[in-house]
Design an enzyme around this catalytic site. Structure first.
Site, PDB file in Angstrom:
ATOM      1  N   ASN A  83      -5.051   2.141 -13.402  1.00 52.14           N
ATOM      2  CA  ASN A  83      -4.118   1.176 -12.814  1.00 52.14           C
ATOM      3  C   ASN A  83      -2.701   1.704 -12.963  1.00 52.14           C
ATOM      4  O   ASN A  83      -2.400   2.415 -13.922  1.00 52.14           O
ATOM      5  CB  ASN A  83      -4.235  -0.166 -13.549  1.00 52.14           C
ATOM      6  CG  ASN A  83      -3.293  -1.214 -12.972  1.00 52.14           C
ATOM      7  OD1 ASN A  83      -3.140  -1.317 -11.745  1.00 52.14           O
ATOM      8  ND2 ASN A  83      -2.647  -1.989 -13.828  1.00 52.14           N
ATOM      9  N   HIS A  94       1.140   0.286 -13.359  1.00 52.77           N
ATOM     10  CA  HIS A  94       1.856  -0.957 -13.682  1.00 52.77           C
ATOM     11  C   HIS A  94       3.365  -0.677 -13.639  1.00 52.77           C
ATOM     12  O   HIS A  94       3.819   0.328 -14.190  1.00 52.77           O
ATOM     13  CB  HIS A  94       1.438  -1.446 -15.073  1.00 52.77           C
ATOM     14  CG  HIS A  94       2.053  -2.751 -15.432  1.00 52.77           C
ATOM     15  ND1 HIS A  94       1.614  -3.947 -14.898  1.00 52.77           N
ATOM     16  CD2 HIS A  94       3.102  -3.046 -16.241  1.00 52.77           C
ATOM     17  CE1 HIS A  94       2.375  -4.934 -15.389  1.00 52.77           C
ATOM     18  NE2 HIS A  94       3.271  -4.416 -16.203  1.00 52.77           N
ATOM     19  N   ASN A  96       1.543   2.960  -2.623  1.00 57.79           N
ATOM     20  CA  ASN A  96       0.829   3.853  -3.538  1.00 57.79           C
ATOM     21  C   ASN A  96      -0.447   4.394  -2.886  1.00 57.79           C
ATOM     22  O   ASN A  96      -0.797   5.553  -3.087  1.00 57.79           O
ATOM     23  CB  ASN A  96       0.483   3.142  -4.853  1.00 57.79           C
ATOM     24  CG  ASN A  96       1.639   3.175  -5.834  1.00 57.79           C
ATOM     25  OD1 ASN A  96       1.962   4.230  -6.385  1.00 57.79           O
ATOM     26  ND2 ASN A  96       2.285   2.034  -6.029  1.00 57.79           N
ATOM     27  N   GLY A 145       0.787  -1.240   0.000  1.00 55.28           N
ATOM     28  CA  GLY A 145       0.000   0.000   0.000  1.00 55.28           C
ATOM     29  C   GLY A 145       0.811   1.279   0.000  1.00 55.28           C
ATOM     30  O   GLY A 145       0.312   2.322   0.429  1.00 55.28           O
ATOM     31  N   MET A 195      -3.958  -7.085  -7.111  1.00 55.02           N
ATOM     32  CA  MET A 195      -3.476  -8.211  -7.905  1.00 55.02           C
ATOM     33  C   MET A 195      -4.588  -9.149  -8.402  1.00 55.02           C
ATOM     34  O   MET A 195      -4.298 -10.240  -8.883  1.00 55.02           O
ATOM     35  CB  MET A 195      -2.423  -9.008  -7.123  1.00 55.02           C
ATOM     36  CG  MET A 195      -1.249  -8.156  -6.648  1.00 55.02           C
ATOM     37  SD  MET A 195      -0.538  -7.087  -7.941  1.00 55.02           S
ATOM     38  CE  MET A 195       0.714  -8.171  -8.588  1.00 55.02           C
ATOM     39  N   LYS A 196      -5.834  -8.730  -8.321  1.00 55.90           N
ATOM     40  CA  LYS A 196      -6.929  -9.533  -8.879  1.00 55.90           C
ATOM     41  C   LYS A 196      -7.329  -8.957 -10.230  1.00 55.90           C
ATOM     42  O   LYS A 196      -7.198  -7.742 -10.456  1.00 55.90           O
ATOM     43  CB  LYS A 196      -8.141  -9.500  -7.945  1.00 55.90           C
ATOM     44  CG  LYS A 196      -7.944 -10.289  -6.676  1.00 55.90           C
ATOM     45  CD  LYS A 196      -8.129 -11.771  -6.947  1.00 55.90           C
ATOM     46  CE  LYS A 196      -7.786 -12.592  -5.708  1.00 55.90           C
ATOM     47  NZ  LYS A 196      -7.662 -14.020  -5.993  1.00 55.90           N
ATOM     48  N   ILE A 197      -7.822  -9.820 -11.095  1.00 58.29           N
ATOM     49  CA  ILE A 197      -8.288  -9.335 -12.396  1.00 58.29           C
ATOM     50  C   ILE A 197      -9.797  -9.122 -12.328  1.00 58.29           C
ATOM     51  O   ILE A 197     -10.552 -10.028 -11.945  1.00 58.29           O
ATOM     52  CB  ILE A 197      -7.907 -10.331 -13.516  1.00 58.29           C
ATOM     53  CG1 ILE A 197      -6.368 -10.356 -13.623  1.00 58.29           C
ATOM     54  CG2 ILE A 197      -8.525  -9.927 -14.856  1.00 58.29           C
ATOM     55  CD1 ILE A 197      -5.831 -11.346 -14.613  1.00 58.29           C
ATOM     56  N   LEU A 198     -10.216  -7.913 -12.658  1.00 52.17           N
ATOM     57  CA  LEU A 198     -11.642  -7.578 -12.606  1.00 52.17           C
ATOM     58  C   LEU A 198     -12.343  -8.104 -13.863  1.00 52.17           C
ATOM     59  O   LEU A 198     -11.738  -8.139 -14.948  1.00 52.17           O
ATOM     60  CB  LEU A 198     -11.817  -6.062 -12.496  1.00 52.17           C
ATOM     61  CG  LEU A 198     -11.270  -5.454 -11.197  1.00 52.17           C
ATOM     62  CD1 LEU A 198     -11.131  -3.939 -11.320  1.00 52.17           C
ATOM     63  CD2 LEU A 198     -12.141  -5.823  -9.997  1.00 52.17           C
TER      64      LEU A 198
HETATM   65  C1  GAR Z   1       3.560  -1.401  -7.423  1.00 53.14           C
HETATM   66  O1  GAR Z   1       4.859  -1.496  -7.945  1.00 53.14           O
HETATM   67  C2  GAR Z   1       2.543  -1.488  -8.547  1.00 53.14           C
HETATM   68  O2  GAR Z   1       2.963  -0.871  -9.731  1.00 53.14           O
HETATM   69  C3  GAR Z   1       2.449  -2.966  -8.738  1.00 53.14           C
HETATM   70  O3  GAR Z   1       2.470  -3.507  -7.434  1.00 53.14           O
HETATM   71  C4  GAR Z   1       3.231  -2.641  -6.597  1.00 53.14           C
HETATM   72  C5  GAR Z   1       2.401  -2.313  -5.380  1.00 53.14           C
HETATM   73  O4  GAR Z   1       3.122  -1.599  -4.428  1.00 53.14           O
HETATM   74  N1  GAR Z   1       1.261  -3.318  -9.430  1.00 53.14           N
HETATM   75  C6  GAR Z   1       1.159  -4.398 -10.193  1.00 53.14           C
HETATM   76  O5  GAR Z   1       2.070  -5.165 -10.381  1.00 53.14           O
HETATM   77  C7  GAR Z   1      -0.208  -4.578 -10.844  1.00 53.14           C
HETATM   78  N2  GAR Z   1      -0.187  -5.633 -11.783  1.00 53.14           N
HETATM   79  P1  GAR Z   1       2.396  -0.886  -3.219  1.00 53.14           P
HETATM   80  O6  GAR Z   1       1.463  -1.931  -2.610  1.00 53.14           O
HETATM   81  O7  GAR Z   1       3.506  -0.510  -2.291  1.00 53.14           O
HETATM   82  O8  GAR Z   1       1.638   0.276  -3.756  1.00 53.14           O
END
Ligand code: GAR
Length: 194
Positions: free
Chosen positions: A112, A114, A22, A20, A95-98
């Site tokens: 999103n 990425h 982000n 979390g 990490m789930k696909i909607l």
């Molecule tokens: C981030 O690097 C994000 O870009 C990635 O997971 C991490 C989450 O970090 N997202 C994916 O890979 C989506 N497919 P956080 O929980 O510290 O925000």
């Protein structure tokens, strides 16, 4: 269409699965006067997601949906979002696909982030694959979610140079730092373009 009416902040939900960082960054951003969003709800598919501590700290409503039955979970989530008048969803390490049905109900209103330079390196384990392929650059992308994985319209991207000494961990750290700058910028860009 996403519209902030009369300068009112858009009620936003953030979906997480893990650390979390982000989410934390977006909450801080949302609290600034100039931010166009108000984070009203945090959803996690993981009971143990560290990000939930952060939503508690900031007294943001949070809820866990395990997605053991995706369709059932999504129907409950849609009701929940509707009753809270959520206008924008930010996926932040979710990490789930909607499902297509869910995405259609929020068409153009799900963002999103990425950890790669899309359209390259869609999917999981991006940093591992980027390092294995001896790429010179990687980065992060904020895009609109459509029915194909990591394929919706790109709002913004930021490039990161990879050094010979970089490891998966150091690259992840470098890119996360850029993500925290990019996500608020992309939200502002999306909302101001409408
Ligand atoms: C981030 O690097 C994000 O870009 C990635 O997971 C991490 C989450 O970090 N997202 C994916 O890979 C989506 N497919 P956080 O929980 O510290 O925000």
């Amino acid at each position: 269409m996403i519209k902030s009416i009369g300068g009112k902040k858009l009620d936003t939900a953030v979906f997480i699965s893990g650390n979390g960082s982000n989410l934390k960054n977006l909450v801080k951003f949302s609290l600034s006067k100039k931010s166009p969003i108000n984070i009203k709800f945090v959803l996690s598919n993981n009971k143990k997601a560290k990000g939930l501590n952060f939503s508690k700290k900031y007294k943001i409503e949070s809820k866990i949906f395990l997605f053991s039955n995706r369709s059932k979970s999504e129907n409950q989530i849609l009701k929940h979002l509707k009753s809270r008048k959520i206008k924008l969803i930010c996926l932040a390490g979710f990490m789930k696909i909607l499902s297509k049905k869910f995405i259609k109900r929020f068409q153009g209103k799900i963002l999103n982030i990425h950890p790669a330079l899309l359209p390259k390196y869609k999917g999981l384990n991006t940093h591992e694959r980027v390092i294995l392929n001896n790429e010179k650059y990687s980065g992060c992308t904020v895009h609109i979610v459509n029915s194909k994985l990591d394929s919706g319209k790109i709002i913004l991207q930021e490039r990161v140079k990879i050094n010979k000494k970089d490891t998966v961990q150091s690259l992840r750290k470098k890119i996360l730092k850029k993500e925290h700058i990019l996500y608020p910028k992309a939200i502002k860009k999306l909302i101001s373009s409408l």
